[in-house]
Enzyme design. Structure first.
Site, PDB file in Angstrom:
ATOM      1  N   GLU A  80      28.257  39.801  50.338  1.00 50.42           N
ATOM      2  CA  GLU A  80      28.231  40.220  49.061  1.00 50.42           C
ATOM      3  C   GLU A  80      28.383  41.522  49.054  1.00 50.42           C
ATOM      4  O   GLU A  80      28.447  42.256  50.120  1.00 50.42           O
ATOM      5  CB  GLU A  80      26.857  39.917  48.616  1.00 50.42           C
ATOM      6  CG  GLU A  80      26.815  38.454  47.916  1.00 50.42           C
ATOM      7  CD  GLU A  80      25.480  38.288  47.056  1.00 50.42           C
ATOM      8  OE1 GLU A  80      25.099  37.156  46.728  1.00 50.42           O
ATOM      9  OE2 GLU A  80      24.717  39.302  46.993  1.00 50.42           O
TER      10      GLU A  80
ATOM     11  N   HIS B 222      13.526  30.594  34.532  1.00 51.74           N
ATOM     12  CA  HIS B 222      14.236  31.953  34.485  1.00 51.74           C
ATOM     13  C   HIS B 222      15.579  32.159  33.737  1.00 51.74           C
ATOM     14  O   HIS B 222      16.292  32.699  34.250  1.00 51.74           O
ATOM     15  CB  HIS B 222      14.827  31.868  36.130  1.00 51.74           C
ATOM     16  CG  HIS B 222      13.842  32.492  36.861  1.00 51.74           C
ATOM     17  ND1 HIS B 222      13.890  33.841  37.715  1.00 51.74           N
ATOM     18  CD2 HIS B 222      12.420  32.066  37.422  1.00 51.74           C
ATOM     19  CE1 HIS B 222      12.727  33.919  38.071  1.00 51.74           C
ATOM     20  NE2 HIS B 222      11.944  32.955  38.091  1.00 51.74           N
TER      21      HIS B 222
ATOM     22  N   ASP C 253      20.848  33.765  45.277  1.00 51.61           N
ATOM     23  CA  ASP C 253      20.205  34.812  46.027  1.00 51.61           C
ATOM     24  C   ASP C 253      18.616  34.685  45.953  1.00 51.61           C
ATOM     25  O   ASP C 253      18.049  34.986  46.810  1.00 51.61           O
ATOM     26  CB  ASP C 253      20.369  36.420  45.565  1.00 51.61           C
ATOM     27  CG  ASP C 253      21.835  36.693  46.178  1.00 51.61           C
ATOM     28  OD1 ASP C 253      22.213  36.350  47.094  1.00 51.61           O
ATOM     29  OD2 ASP C 253      22.504  37.594  45.342  1.00 51.61           O
TER      30      ASP C 253
END
Length: 445
Positions: free
Chosen positions: A273, A92, A160
């Site tokens: 958030e 990632h 997240d």
């Protein structure tokens, strides 16, 4: 032994007949117990990343069985003026950070099961605080599931998206909506095992080899490869009240967000958030991205006439136990919500299990893989913006440059700077001040 490897840098397009020769040469040079892949599958595994903007072909992919194999790969690179090495978790990285053109890729996922042990810190400030020792190659989603199901415990700080390796996020920061309370994931680790750039396997902590410890945490992989991490745990809640509330005015949005993250633990939500979205019916960037359930409708007629090109949403979560009554949870929520100045009627909420809440982005990943967008490029930008500059940033970036969206999340939420750096220098504590995390990304969903 490096002489066996280096000739293959001159022509990294070896044909099939040469693959075994390359594999044998690399295997003999590295002398590792794990597997080495030198054929086309190596490039398929490690030639690209989530960012999708780079493609390079490695010489080989090393699947280590433990730290000594990783150290062997690093020592091989150290001994050569041509060979490079990169650790790769779940791929990632955004801009090729986990790639090594013509070099060695260390696939950390092969070590995922090497460590998993729950214990308790003894004495001092620990006070019996629970921890789990996990491999640097373990995925956070698997750490979560096992800690909760077997021990009723969970790490305190998350990202997240949890399809990331422990070593990968600790080499960056690991930021999400819990960071205002516990700091990023890098602030919730007490000990590491690291393979250094010299190929040594070293245990480090705040008290032992501390310079290495603080360099590796958030060091972007430039100071060592994390093979084990001791992560702090807390009792896991059973359920989450997940809430989204909408604002037309940025000043009101930021004022409420700042107030929430500045409260004492028991006087705020457990997750805070925020994100920006387009004031329109675009299914990827606009109103449809806000509701939390198919039965929820976003009614734009409830927006004030002064609404601009973009709107703002606070995303909140309150943890609770199965034993807590609905009325008790409702009262806690309303006590906090009642202080906020969002646009009346544009409030969405659902209750769901704690693990499901933390794995909520996993569902988007599954959808993206089905429709083919998971493999498309994902340019991504992470920024910290000071409180003083965030208003101007909103005017020039959110309201102008990206007023039509970016095809993915536009996150913006405040964090206490003191939660990021803790003790610095000679024990000097940074004074609390706010800064904003801003994330712009194309998710392909």
């Amino acid at each position: 032994m490096i002489a066996y490897i280096e000739p293959y840098f001159l022509d990294n397009e070896s044909d099939a007949a040469s693959v075994l020769t390359v594999t044998d040469a690399v295997s003999e040079s590295l002398n590792i117990q794990g597997k080495i892949l030198c054929d086309g599958s190596a490039a398929d595994i490690a030639g690209k990343d989530f960012g999708g903007m780079n493609y390079v072909k490695p010489l080989a992919v090393v699947r280590p069985v433990g730290p000594e194999d990783i150290a062997g790969a690093v020592r091989a690179a150290l001994s050569s003026d041509k060979l490079t090495v990169a650790a790769r978790g779940n791929g990632h990285s955004i801009n090729g950070q986990a790639m090594a053109e013509g070099g060695l890729i260390v696939d950390m996922r092969s070590t995922a099961e090497n460590h998993f042990e729950v214990g308790f810190l003894a004495g001092g400030d620990g006070g019996g605080t629970a921890f789990v020792d996990v491999s640097g190659g373990a995925l956070w989603e698997n750490v979560l599931k096992r800690c909760v199901s077997e021990y009723g415990l969970a790490p305190r700080s998350w990202t997240d998206y949890l399809g990331l390796t422990v070593g990968g996020t600790l080499s960056n920061a690991g930021v999400s909506g819990q960071a205002f309370r516990y700091g990023p994931q890098t602030e919730n680790v007490t000990e590491l095992d690291v393979v250094t750039g010299n190929g040594d396997v070293v245990t480090c902590s705040e008290m032992e080899n501390s310079e290495l410890f603080f360099s590796v945490l958030g060091g972007l992989g430039q100071f060592g490869i994390i093979t084990r991490a001791r992560v702090l745990l807390q009792p896991a809640p059973d359920m989450v009240r997940w809430i989204r509330i909408v604002y037309a005015e940025f000043d009101e949005f930021t004022r409420d967000a700042e107030w929430l993250v500045s409260q004492k633990d028991e006087s705020s939500f457990d997750y805070v958030e925020g994100f920006v979205f387009v004031n329109g019916d675009d299914p990827v960037n606009g109103w449809p991205t806000v509701p939390l359930h198919p039965d929820h409708d976003f009614d734009p007629t409830l927006l004030p006439q002064s609404s601009g090109s973009v709107l703002y949403c606070l995303e909140l979560a309150l943890h609770y136990r199965d034993s807590d009554s609905n009325s008790c949870v409702d009262k806690r929520v309303e006590r906090l919500i009642g202080r906020l100045t969002f646009d009346e009627g544009l409030r969405f909420e659902v209750d769901l299990p704690y693990v499901d809440f933390l794995l909520r982005v996993k569902r988007s990943e599954e959808i993206a893989k089905v429709n083919g967008t998971w493999e498309t490029p994902h340019p991504w930008l992470n920024l910290f913006v000071s409180k003083r500059e965030i208003g101007e940033f909103n005017q020039k970036v959110f309201k102008e440059l990206v007023k039509n969206g970016v095809g993915g999340p536009m996150l913006v939420y405040p964090l206490l700077r003191s939660r990021y750096y803790g003790w610095v220098g000679d024990g000097v504590r940074l004074q609390p001040s706010l800064r904003f995390t801003v994330i712009l990304g194309k998710n392909g969903v």
